[in-house]
Design an enzyme around this catalytic site. Structure first.
Site, PDB file in Angstrom:
ATOM      1  CD  GLU A 296      -9.784  -4.337   6.791  1.00 44.89           C
ATOM      2  OE1 GLU A 296      -8.580  -4.670   6.771  1.00 44.89           O
ATOM      3  OE2 GLU A 296     -10.151  -3.157   6.793  1.00 44.89           O
TER       4      GLU A 296
ATOM      5  CG  HIS B  87      -6.028  -4.840   4.251  1.00 48.69           C
ATOM      6  ND1 HIS B  87      -6.771  -3.818   4.821  1.00 48.69           N
ATOM      7  CD2 HIS B  87      -5.264  -4.238   3.310  1.00 48.69           C
ATOM      8  CE1 HIS B  87      -6.467  -2.676   4.223  1.00 48.69           C
ATOM      9  NE2 HIS B  87      -5.561  -2.898   3.314  1.00 48.69           N
TER      10      HIS B  87
HETATM   11  C1  F6R Z   1      -6.639  -1.159  -2.550  1.00 49.36           C
HETATM   12  C2  F6R Z   1      -6.371  -2.355  -1.776  1.00 49.36           C
HETATM   13  C3  F6R Z   1      -5.655  -2.286  -0.459  1.00 49.36           C
HETATM   14  C4  F6R Z   1      -4.337  -1.507  -0.569  1.00 49.36           C
HETATM   15  C5  F6R Z   1      -3.625  -1.481   0.791  1.00 49.36           C
HETATM   16  C6  F6R Z   1      -2.346  -0.656   0.731  1.00 49.36           C
HETATM   17  O1  F6R Z   1      -7.230  -1.466  -3.797  1.00 49.36           O
HETATM   18  O2  F6R Z   1      -6.737  -3.412  -2.190  1.00 49.36           O
HETATM   19  O3  F6R Z   1      -5.404  -3.589  -0.004  1.00 49.36           O
HETATM   20  O4  F6R Z   1      -3.518  -2.123  -1.517  1.00 49.36           O
HETATM   21  O5  F6R Z   1      -4.470  -0.947   1.762  1.00 49.36           O
HETATM   22  O6  F6R Z   1      -2.652   0.685   0.469  1.00 49.36           O
HETATM   23  P1  F6R Z   1      -1.485   1.764   0.311  1.00 49.36           P
HETATM   24  O7  F6R Z   1      -0.697   1.380  -0.894  1.00 49.36           O
HETATM   25  O8  F6R Z   1      -2.199   3.071   0.113  1.00 49.36           O
HETATM   26  O9  F6R Z   1      -0.687   1.696   1.560  1.00 49.36           O
END
Ligand code: F6R
Length: 263
Positions: free
Chosen positions: A144, A139
């Site tokens: 999603e 995503h």
């Molecule tokens: C958050 C967002 C999500 C995150 C993704 C990765 O603003 O848009 O798409 O970028 O879930 O999250 P991390 O970096 O915590 O693995």
């Protein structure tokens, strides 16, 4: 598409910050799209350092965050409002009136609210540079798997995988958000330039599918294949399932030599 491979977390964050900082220096009134999440922390730390030590000026920068959990007020420790203030806005000089983050506390009239967020982006003149992370399921934002590739800012039901990934951040018995407000894929694709950050082995399949897999709503990051100016910054682990690394390396070398402004 440009792919920059970095070996350490520190280099990864520094490279992302370098690209954002260059964009701000070239256009002090940059319209900057922002993401939250652990992958972005190194970049935000480095941008804070560049502001304090190198006088990088954000006073005219206008920011738009990708998403926010529905049902979390801005002061909630797990809200993206809180994340952004804690990790970025409190360390730089973005004018509070230029900060836009979807409001997770709204109740009802979601379509109207989401249209107003889209309108605010349009009124600002569109996003110049959009920073993205990527989920294990591919995503971007909270788009999603099976999200429409033409989607706009809207209320989105989170996948079980995303809810499970978030569980560790919430206390025992605390209600974990099941929905979010997120920019859509169509909204993201309208940004002039996109920078996607990924680190760690849990992102390896998502990165390979996004870059080398088919264009599909099952991996919404694959929609970035439609965008003419995307830079991926990945560490060795996140890039480990890519098949054409040598080619990406040569593209990067030629870009440095022939069109360095793209970096
Ligand atoms: C958050 C967002 C999500 C995150 C993704 C990765 O603003 O848009 O798409 O970028 O879930 O999250 P991390 O970096 O915590 O693995």
């Amino acid at each position: 598409m440009l792919l920059v491979l970095k070996s350490t977390d520190e280099e990864h964050g520094r490279e992302a910050a370098r690209i954002v900082a260059n964009a701000v220096r070239r256009n002090p009134a940059l319209r900057l799209g922002l993401a939250t999440g652990s992958t972005t922390l190194g970049m935000y730390n480095e941008l804070g350092r560049l502001h304090k030590q190198n006088a990088l000026d954000f006073s005219r920068v206008v920011t738009f965050n990708l998403d926010e959990y529905l049902g979390l007020p801005p002061e909630h420790a797990q809200s993206f409002h809180h994340f952004m203030h804690q990790n970025f806005f409190s360390n730089v000089n973005v004018d509070p009136k230029n900060i836009h983050i979807p409001d997770g506390a709204i109740v009802g009239n979601y379509d109207q609210y989401c249209c107003s967020y889209e309108q605010a982006i349009r009124d600002a003149g569109g996003i110049d540079l959009q920073v993205l992370g990527i989920g294990r399921n591919g995503h971007i934002g909270f788009n999603e798997p099976t999200s429409s590739l033409g989607s706009r800012t809207r209320l989105k039901v989170l996948s079980k995988e995303t809810i499970d990934d978030n569980r560790k951040f919430f206390g025992p018995g605390e209600k974990i958000p099941e929905c979010a407000i997120t920019m859509g894929i169509g909204t993201i694709l309208e940004a002039k330039r996109i920078l996607l950050l990924a680190s760690g082995s849990s992102k390896a399949a998502a990165i390979a599918n996004a870059i080398e897999g088919p264009l599909t709503a099952s991996v919404t990051a694959s929609a970035l294949q439609l965008h003419p100016d995307v830079t991926f910054i990945v560490d060795q682990e996140a890039g480990s399932q890519l098949k054409q690394k040598d080619y990406y390396h040569r593209v990067l070398e030629m870009t440095v030599a022939l069109t360095p402004d793209r970096l």
